[in-house]
Design an enzyme around this catalytic site. Structure first.
Site, short mmCIF file in Angstrom:
data_model
loop_
_atom_site.label_atom_id
_atom_site.label_comp_id
_atom_site.label_asym_id
_atom_site.label_seq_id
_atom_site.Cartn_x
_atom_site.Cartn_y
_atom_site.Cartn_z
N THR A 99 0.87 -1.16 0.00
CA THR A 99 0.00 0.00 0.00
C THR A 99 0.91 1.21 0.00
O THR A 99 2.01 1.15 0.53
CB THR A 99 -0.85 0.02 1.29
OG1 THR A 99 -1.49 -1.24 1.44
CG2 THR A 99 -1.89 1.10 1.27
N ARG A 132 -12.77 -8.63 -3.37
CA ARG A 132 -12.26 -8.36 -2.02
C ARG A 132 -11.79 -6.91 -1.87
O ARG A 132 -11.15 -6.35 -2.75
CB ARG A 132 -11.09 -9.31 -1.72
CG ARG A 132 -10.43 -9.10 -0.34
CD ARG A 132 -9.18 -8.26 -0.42
NE ARG A 132 -8.52 -8.16 0.89
CZ ARG A 132 -7.48 -7.37 1.15
NH1 ARG A 132 -6.97 -6.62 0.20
NH2 ARG A 132 -6.94 -7.32 2.35
N THR A 152 -0.86 0.46 6.55
CA THR A 152 -0.47 -0.60 5.63
C THR A 152 -0.34 -1.88 6.44
O THR A 152 0.38 -1.92 7.43
CB THR A 152 0.86 -0.28 4.91
OG1 THR A 152 1.29 -1.45 4.19
CG2 THR A 152 1.95 0.15 5.87
N GLY A 153 -1.07 -2.90 6.04
CA GLY A 153 -1.01 -4.13 6.83
C GLY A 153 -1.98 -5.17 6.36
O GLY A 153 -2.51 -5.10 5.25
#
Length: 310
Positions: free
Chosen positions: A176, A204, A227-228
């Site tokens: 990201t 998704r 971000t993760g």
């Protein structure tokens, strides 16, 4: 005097020192520096935080190195589905798009949703109809084609596997890009953009375009870009959680960001990181993985470009 500041990220995950060639490392750092300098220069010129955030992200969306815009990964159908969100901390106005294809800079479309529509979140065909109404030019699929990304997809296509970004180790890097900024008027903003995950199915959607989960900004507290592992960041309402800890518990930016990333998200099984800034120009960039592409700069001399957990 009001401090101006910007922080950017290009994803977190299994980024082990020595696994990347020095040439590739330099390539990543060059794009991070360009993105950071682009945003910071706008802040120095007196432009607002929203403009700095958008333009910094555009630099990363235009690079094949990051999983956003040009570098977006392939879905199970060998297409690209991109998401983005942006939020203005002064007004709490926000714009977001998801499941879009052909848009060179999704962050700009998210900003247009915020500023040129009465809505916050547009998806798929509707978002593209909105883009066409603003005379956006749709790029051909070839613009988004990257050989490395395509090879990743070929390795796991026709399977139920998915991959969160372009690392050799599956599910090990979260691709990201994001930026947060504080301008000369003490206004803050946050933006996030992503190409999702390799071989994703069923439309998704991760946390990146979801206001409060992957992106949030409020002048009274902070601006956050995450971000993760998206599913966990959605369940943890991570970006807003940082804001809440500051607002209701009186935590500093660093304390709140560390509490969420080093404790709360880990407790439910998620990993990743975030960048955040407050209205005083303070910056936090915590992560609980081995690395996070990140950079930050302020008007008091802070100037960093980092990848690993140092």
């Amino acid at each position: 005097m009001q401090k101006i500041a910007i922080a950017i990220h290009g994803g977190a995950g299994t980024l082990v020192r020595g696994k990347m060639t020095s040439e590739k490392e330099k390539e990543y750092k060059n794009v991070l520096r360009e993105a950071m300098q682009t945003g910071f220069q706008l802040l120095e010129e007196g432009k607002d935080a929203i403009e700095a955030v958008e333009q910094a992200i555009i630099v990363m969306e235009n690079s094949h190195l990051f999983n956003a815009g040009k570098g977006s990964v392939f879905t199970a159908n060998e297409t690209h589905e991109m998401d983005a969100a942006i939020m203005d901390g002064k007004t709490l106005n926000a714009g977001a798009v998801t499941l879009i294809t052909g848009i060179k800079n999704p962050i700009s479309l998210a900003r247009d949703v915020m500023e040129k529509s009465e809505h916050v979140f547009l998806a798929g065909k509707g978002a593209l109809q909105f883009a066409e109404s603003l005379s956006y030019i749709l790029e051909e699929p070839s613009y988004f084609y990257d050989e490395f990304r395509h090879q990743q997809w070929l390795e796991i296509k026709d399977s139920d596997s998915f991959q969160l970004d372009h690392s050799v180790k599956k599910d090990s890097k979260f691709g990201t890009v994001g930026a947060v900024a504080c301008d000369k008027n003490g206004n803050i903003a946050a933006g996030t953009s992503t190409g999702g995950m390799t071989n994703k199915k069923f439309g998704r959607i991760g946390d990146s375009p979801i206001i409060g989960s992957g992106n949030y900004a409020n002048n009274n507290t902070c601006a956050v870009s995450c971000t993760g592992s998206g599913e966990f960041f959605i369940r943890g309402v991570v970006a807003y959680d940082v804001s809440c800890l500051m607002e209701y518990k009186g935590m500093t930016l660093q304390e709140a960001a560390d509490e969420v990333i080093q404790k709360r998200i880990l407790k439910i099984g998620g990993d990743g990181g975030l960048i955040a800034v407050d209205a005083k120009g303070n910056i936090a960039m915590p992560f609980n993985t081995e690395g996070m592409y990140r950079a930050c700069k302020d008007s008091e001399g802070l100037d960093e470009i980092l990848i690993y957990n140092v």
